[in-house]
Design a protein around this motif. Structure first.
Motif, short mmCIF file in Angstrom:
data_model
loop_
_atom_site.label_atom_id
_atom_site.label_comp_id
_atom_site.label_asym_id
_atom_site.label_seq_id
_atom_site.Cartn_x
_atom_site.Cartn_y
_atom_site.Cartn_z
N VAL A 86 0.86 -1.18 0.00
CA VAL A 86 0.00 0.00 0.00
C VAL A 86 0.90 1.24 0.00
CG1 VAL A 86 -1.71 1.32 1.30
CG2 VAL A 86 -1.85 -1.16 1.26
N PHE A 87 0.66 2.12 -0.95
CA PHE A 87 1.38 3.39 -0.99
C PHE A 87 0.76 4.35 0.00
CE2 PHE A 87 2.37 1.74 -5.26
CZ PHE A 87 3.75 1.88 -5.25
N THR A 88 1.59 5.20 0.61
CA THR A 88 1.11 6.17 1.59
C THR A 88 0.19 7.19 0.92
OG1 THR A 88 3.06 7.55 1.27
CG2 THR A 88 3.16 5.92 3.04
N PRO A 89 -0.81 7.68 1.65
CA PRO A 89 -1.76 8.62 1.04
C PRO A 89 -1.16 9.97 0.68
CG PRO A 89 -2.32 8.19 3.35
CD PRO A 89 -1.16 7.31 3.01
N ASP A 90 -0.05 10.35 1.32
CA ASP A 90 0.54 11.66 1.05
C ASP A 90 1.59 11.63 -0.06
OD1 ASP A 90 2.31 10.16 2.56
OD2 ASP A 90 3.00 11.85 3.76
N LEU A 91 1.78 10.49 -0.70
CA LEU A 91 2.77 10.39 -1.77
C LEU A 91 2.30 11.19 -2.98
CD1 LEU A 91 5.41 9.03 -2.68
CD2 LEU A 91 4.03 7.11 -3.49
N PRO A 93 1.52 12.51 -6.67
CA PRO A 93 1.15 11.71 -7.84
C PRO A 93 2.33 11.30 -8.73
CG PRO A 93 -0.45 13.45 -7.53
CD PRO A 93 0.66 13.69 -6.54
N ALA A 94 3.27 12.19 -8.96
CA ALA A 94 4.42 11.86 -9.82
C ALA A 94 5.28 10.77 -9.20
CB ALA A 94 5.25 13.10 -10.11
N ASP A 95 5.51 10.86 -7.87
CA ASP A 95 6.30 9.84 -7.17
C ASP A 95 5.54 8.51 -7.13
OD1 ASP A 95 8.30 11.71 -6.73
OD2 ASP A 95 7.60 12.21 -4.71
N LEU A 96 4.23 8.59 -6.93
CA LEU A 96 3.39 7.39 -6.93
C LEU A 96 3.50 6.69 -8.28
CD1 LEU A 96 1.19 5.50 -5.80
CD2 LEU A 96 -0.50 7.17 -6.60
N GLN A 97 3.36 7.44 -9.35
CA GLN A 97 3.41 6.86 -10.70
C GLN A 97 4.76 6.19 -10.96
OE1 GLN A 97 0.68 6.82 -12.92
NE2 GLN A 97 1.99 5.25 -13.78
N ASN A 117 -6.17 -2.18 -6.34
CA ASN A 117 -7.38 -1.56 -5.81
C ASN A 117 -7.10 -0.07 -5.82
OD1 ASN A 117 -9.58 -0.64 -4.47
ND2 ASN A 117 -9.39 -2.01 -2.73
N GLY A 118 -7.56 0.60 -6.87
CA GLY A 118 -7.21 1.99 -7.05
C GLY A 118 -5.75 2.09 -7.46
N ALA A 119 -5.15 3.23 -7.22
CA ALA A 119 -3.76 3.44 -7.62
C ALA A 119 -2.77 3.15 -6.51
CB ALA A 119 -3.57 4.89 -8.08
N ARG A 120 -3.26 2.92 -5.28
CA ARG A 120 -2.36 2.85 -4.14
C ARG A 120 -2.29 1.50 -3.44
NH1 ARG A 120 -0.43 7.83 -2.61
NH2 ARG A 120 -1.39 9.55 -3.69
N SER A 121 -3.11 0.54 -3.83
CA SER A 121 -3.14 -0.74 -3.14
C SER A 121 -2.95 -1.88 -4.14
CB SER A 121 -4.48 -0.89 -2.41
OG SER A 121 -4.56 -2.14 -1.77
N ALA A 141 12.51 -0.58 -2.15
CA ALA A 141 12.91 0.80 -2.47
C ALA A 141 11.79 1.77 -2.11
CB ALA A 141 13.28 0.92 -3.94
N ALA A 142 10.54 1.41 -2.44
CA ALA A 142 9.40 2.27 -2.10
C ALA A 142 9.21 2.36 -0.59
CB ALA A 142 8.14 1.76 -2.77
N VAL A 143 9.37 1.24 0.10
CA VAL A 143 9.23 1.23 1.57
C VAL A 143 10.34 2.04 2.22
CG1 VAL A 143 9.33 -0.26 3.62
CG2 VAL A 143 7.95 -0.94 1.63
N ASN A 144 11.59 1.82 1.79
CA ASN A 144 12.72 2.55 2.38
C ASN A 144 12.65 4.05 2.13
OD1 ASN A 144 13.77 0.19 3.41
ND2 ASN A 144 15.23 -0.10 1.74
N ALA A 145 12.00 4.45 1.04
CA ALA A 145 11.82 5.88 0.75
C ALA A 145 10.66 6.47 1.55
CB ALA A 145 11.57 6.07 -0.74
N GLY A 146 9.96 5.62 2.33
CA GLY A 146 8.83 6.09 3.11
C GLY A 146 7.56 6.25 2.29
N HIS A 147 7.52 5.62 1.12
CA HIS A 147 6.38 5.76 0.21
C HIS A 147 5.36 4.65 0.32
CE1 HIS A 147 9.24 8.19 -2.62
NE2 HIS A 147 8.82 8.90 -1.60
N ALA A 148 5.67 3.56 1.03
CA ALA A 148 4.77 2.41 1.02
C ALA A 148 5.00 1.53 2.24
CB ALA A 148 4.99 1.60 -0.26
N PHE A 149 4.09 0.60 2.42
CA PHE A 149 4.18 -0.46 3.42
C PHE A 149 3.85 -1.77 2.70
CE2 PHE A 149 2.81 3.37 5.57
CZ PHE A 149 3.72 3.47 6.60
N TRP A 150 4.48 -2.88 3.10
CA TRP A 150 4.17 -4.16 2.49
C TRP A 150 4.00 -5.22 3.57
CZ3 TRP A 150 6.88 -8.70 2.90
CH2 TRP A 150 8.16 -8.61 3.44
N GLU A 151 3.37 -6.32 3.19
CA GLU A 151 3.20 -7.45 4.11
C GLU A 151 2.83 -8.70 3.32
OE1 GLU A 151 -0.13 -6.78 6.73
OE2 GLU A 151 -1.55 -6.73 5.09
#
Length: 162
Positions: A86-91, A93-97, A117-121, A141-151
């Protein structure tokens, strides 16, 4: 009641069933995930989607339903695992993409099935014979940048309706 739905289930067929998985046992009170199922023929159903929030269930697991149409038990585990991000809600749009594109590239390269599920999950099916290390690296890389969480979805066992 809030429903989490699968717009593009990987196992969609004209004969699928839709059942519900209560998410309250996983800390999401008043939330339900709609799971796509295929009838096995003996009163059981095979999961035909990659669960976004239900723990302990993966693609191709075999389940039974209760009288209210909720998944009540996993009767046979497949050898599949579900990896979720799941990408963080405050990411922005350009970084999310950019991050999503990198992860999608690795999913395609590894020939894995996935659902968004949408653009973030994201939920990814990981069969036992696949090396997902390049996908892990992109997710890490996304998690370490603070952009996401995984499990992993099997971090907790399935719990039926309360």
């Amino acid at each position: 009641m809030q429903f989490l739905v699968h717009e593009q289930p990987v196992g969609r067929a004209s004969t699928n069933y839709i059942a519900r998985a209560d998410l309250a046992p996983f800390g999401l009170d008043d939330h339900v995930e709609q799971l796509w199922l295929s009838a096995v023929g003996d009163g059981t159903y095979e999961v035909a989607c990659i669960p976004f929030s239900t723990y302990g269930i993966a693609l191709r697991d075999v389940v039974v339903l209760d009288d209210d149409g909720y998944v009540s038990e996993v009767v046979r585990k497949s050898s599949q695992r579900t990896l979720r991000l799941v990408f963080t809600p405050d990411l922005p749009p350009a970084d999310l993409q950019k991050a999503a594109d990198e992860i999608k590239t690795e999913i395609v390269a590894a020939d894995l099935l996935s659902e968004w599920n949408g653009a973030r999950s994201l939920a990814v099916d990981v069969p036992p014979d696949v090396d997902p290390s390049h996908l892990f690296a992109a997710m890490e890389a996304a998690v370490n940048a603070g952009h996401a969480f995984w499990e992993w979805a099997d971090a907790m066992p399935f719990a039926g309706p309360s």
